[in-house]
Design a protein around this motif. Sequence first.
Motif, PDB file in Angstrom:
ATOM      1  N   HIS A 154      -5.988   0.069   5.105  1.00  0.00           N
ATOM      2  CA  HIS A 154      -6.182   0.557   6.485  1.00  0.00           C
ATOM      3  C   HIS A 154      -7.124  -0.369   7.280  1.00  0.00           C
ATOM      4  O   HIS A 154      -6.679  -1.300   7.916  1.00  0.00           O
ATOM      5  CB  HIS A 154      -6.676   2.016   6.513  1.00  0.00           C
ATOM      6  CG  HIS A 154      -5.785   2.938   5.751  1.00  0.00           C
ATOM      7  ND1 HIS A 154      -4.635   3.437   6.276  1.00  0.00           N
ATOM      8  CD2 HIS A 154      -5.872   3.434   4.495  1.00  0.00           C
ATOM      9  CE1 HIS A 154      -4.036   4.209   5.376  1.00  0.00           C
ATOM     10  NE2 HIS A 154      -4.765   4.218   4.291  1.00  0.00           N
ATOM     11  N   HIS A 186      -9.823   1.224  -0.057  1.00  0.00           N
ATOM     12  CA  HIS A 186      -9.594   2.016   1.162  1.00  0.00           C
ATOM     13  C   HIS A 186     -10.898   2.002   1.971  1.00  0.00           C
ATOM     14  O   HIS A 186     -11.911   2.534   1.502  1.00  0.00           O
ATOM     15  CB  HIS A 186      -9.288   3.469   0.812  1.00  0.00           C
ATOM     16  CG  HIS A 186      -7.882   3.727   0.377  1.00  0.00           C
ATOM     17  ND1 HIS A 186      -7.385   3.357  -0.841  1.00  0.00           N
ATOM     18  CD2 HIS A 186      -6.856   4.352   1.030  1.00  0.00           C
ATOM     19  CE1 HIS A 186      -6.113   3.739  -0.936  1.00  0.00           C
ATOM     20  NE2 HIS A 186      -5.773   4.348   0.180  1.00  0.00           N
ATOM     21  N   HIS A 200       1.208   4.993  -2.462  1.00  0.00           N
ATOM     22  CA  HIS A 200       0.695   5.791  -3.589  1.00  0.00           C
ATOM     23  C   HIS A 200       1.847   6.466  -4.318  1.00  0.00           C
ATOM     24  O   HIS A 200       2.699   7.085  -3.675  1.00  0.00           O
ATOM     25  CB  HIS A 200      -0.251   6.879  -3.065  1.00  0.00           C
ATOM     26  CG  HIS A 200      -1.484   6.343  -2.398  1.00  0.00           C
ATOM     27  ND1 HIS A 200      -2.705   6.312  -3.018  1.00  0.00           N
ATOM     28  CD2 HIS A 200      -1.672   5.800  -1.168  1.00  0.00           C
ATOM     29  CE1 HIS A 200      -3.609   5.788  -2.194  1.00  0.00           C
ATOM     30  NE2 HIS A 200      -3.010   5.464  -1.057  1.00  0.00           N
ATOM     31  N   HIS A 254       0.837  -1.201   0.000  1.00  0.00           N
ATOM     32  CA  HIS A 254       0.000   0.000   0.000  1.00  0.00           C
ATOM     33  C   HIS A 254       0.871   1.249   0.000  1.00  0.00           C
ATOM     34  O   HIS A 254       1.294   1.745   1.046  1.00  0.00           O
ATOM     35  CB  HIS A 254      -0.933  -0.004   1.222  1.00  0.00           C
ATOM     36  CG  HIS A 254      -1.987   1.056   1.175  1.00  0.00           C
ATOM     37  ND1 HIS A 254      -3.319   0.789   1.292  1.00  0.00           N
ATOM     38  CD2 HIS A 254      -1.902   2.410   1.004  1.00  0.00           C
ATOM     39  CE1 HIS A 254      -4.017   1.910   1.199  1.00  0.00           C
ATOM     40  NE2 HIS A 254      -3.169   2.906   1.034  1.00  0.00           N
ATOM     41  N   ASP A 272       2.232   4.039   2.698  1.00  0.00           N
ATOM     42  CA  ASP A 272       1.126   4.863   2.201  1.00  0.00           C
ATOM     43  C   ASP A 272       1.636   6.030   1.342  1.00  0.00           C
ATOM     44  O   ASP A 272       1.472   6.030   0.128  1.00  0.00           O
ATOM     45  CB  ASP A 272       0.276   5.375   3.379  1.00  0.00           C
ATOM     46  CG  ASP A 272      -1.174   5.640   3.003  1.00  0.00           C
ATOM     47  OD1 ASP A 272      -1.528   5.433   1.847  1.00  0.00           O
ATOM     48  OD2 ASP A 272      -1.952   6.065   3.900  1.00  0.00           O
TER      49      ASP A 272
HETATM   50 ZN   LIG Z   1      -3.786   4.899   0.817  1.00  0.00          ZN
END
Ligand SMILES: [Zn+2]
Length: 363
Positions: free
Chosen positions: A234, A210, A18, A16, A291
């Motif tokens: 998450h 998400h 971005h 995970h 993240d």
């Molecule tokens: Zn994320």
Amino acid sequence: MSSAIRDLPKHRCELHVHLDGSLRPQTIYDVARRRGLKLPAEEFEEFKDHVTCCYGTNKSLLEFLNVFYTFHPLIRGDTAAIEQFAYEFCEDEAKQKVAYCELRYSPHYLAELKPRDGLPYVSAETVVRCVNNGLRRGCHEFGVKIRTILCCMTDHPEWSMEIVALADKFRNEGVVGIDVAGEEILDPPAKEIIDAFTRAKELGISRTVHAGESGGAQNVLTAVEVLHAERIGHGYHVLEDQSIYKKMKSLDIHFEVCPVTSLITRSQHSLEDHAIRQFDVDRVNYSLNTDDPGITQKSLNEEHLLAVNQLDLDSCSLTRCAFNAATSSFLPKDEKQELIDYLKTMHGIPTETSVTSLSNLFP
Ligand SMILES: [Zn+2]
């Protein structure tokens, strides 16, 4: 320099992260200046404050997302920059000793769909090609394996079906799944997002969502039951409903947890009763992820240190996370087995050890 990074022993996995949350502030600054765009601040040190959001600043998820809205116009539609960001990401992951990573992004957010100030139109598909080019070069040079996940956005559900088409088109060029990102609007999800995820399932495209970050446990259930999610981004708030939590455990749903952003966005209020502690005690299938390391300015190594020093995880938990990530990755079966075998070598575990008995090695 790159051969030293390429030859680093790599034993971590993350699922995970971005792309636009991983950019080097200096590169954003250089790109914006090269393009002659108006900067939020002229001096780099001040500019950096606008494109990062560090631990301790306590932002809401929406305030955190605003940082993205500040720098997206500076980089959007710049094909050379997008390729460079993907390439640099490979170097940064290799330095963190990451063997395998799934990198996600919204191709539409990086595209130039409504040309402005004389800048040319750039499609979402062109963005995917640029990212693929950068990753191909970077993976080769720095000795990492990176696959991609394309994100649907809750504020633009009309893009969702194109995301599925792009994931299908580029499935042999590194795209392994789809996601839903943006403000957590899943109650219920937009019809276009439901249709896209149903189509993805029919096409055999893997799915993560998400959920349970700013929203409640019900969103986690919706992600799994309505959007056919195999993994949850998450998911901390799943603990608020024990029956949903129990169900997720019995389905062996994987939770991609991100300690630093969970604290910055206040989706978790304290380290003392952080959901990760419970996940770890209950042997939930979860992994540790960064993240948005470019925005938080925290590396995967620092996430691991935080997990050990402030969430009381031990080295067995960290090893379990690496194997959880590998077994729940969206890789095809043979490549997944190859990754698991490689990790066993890196962690000094006999190759013949089965994945199910790994839990006995790391009780
Ligand atoms: Zn994320």
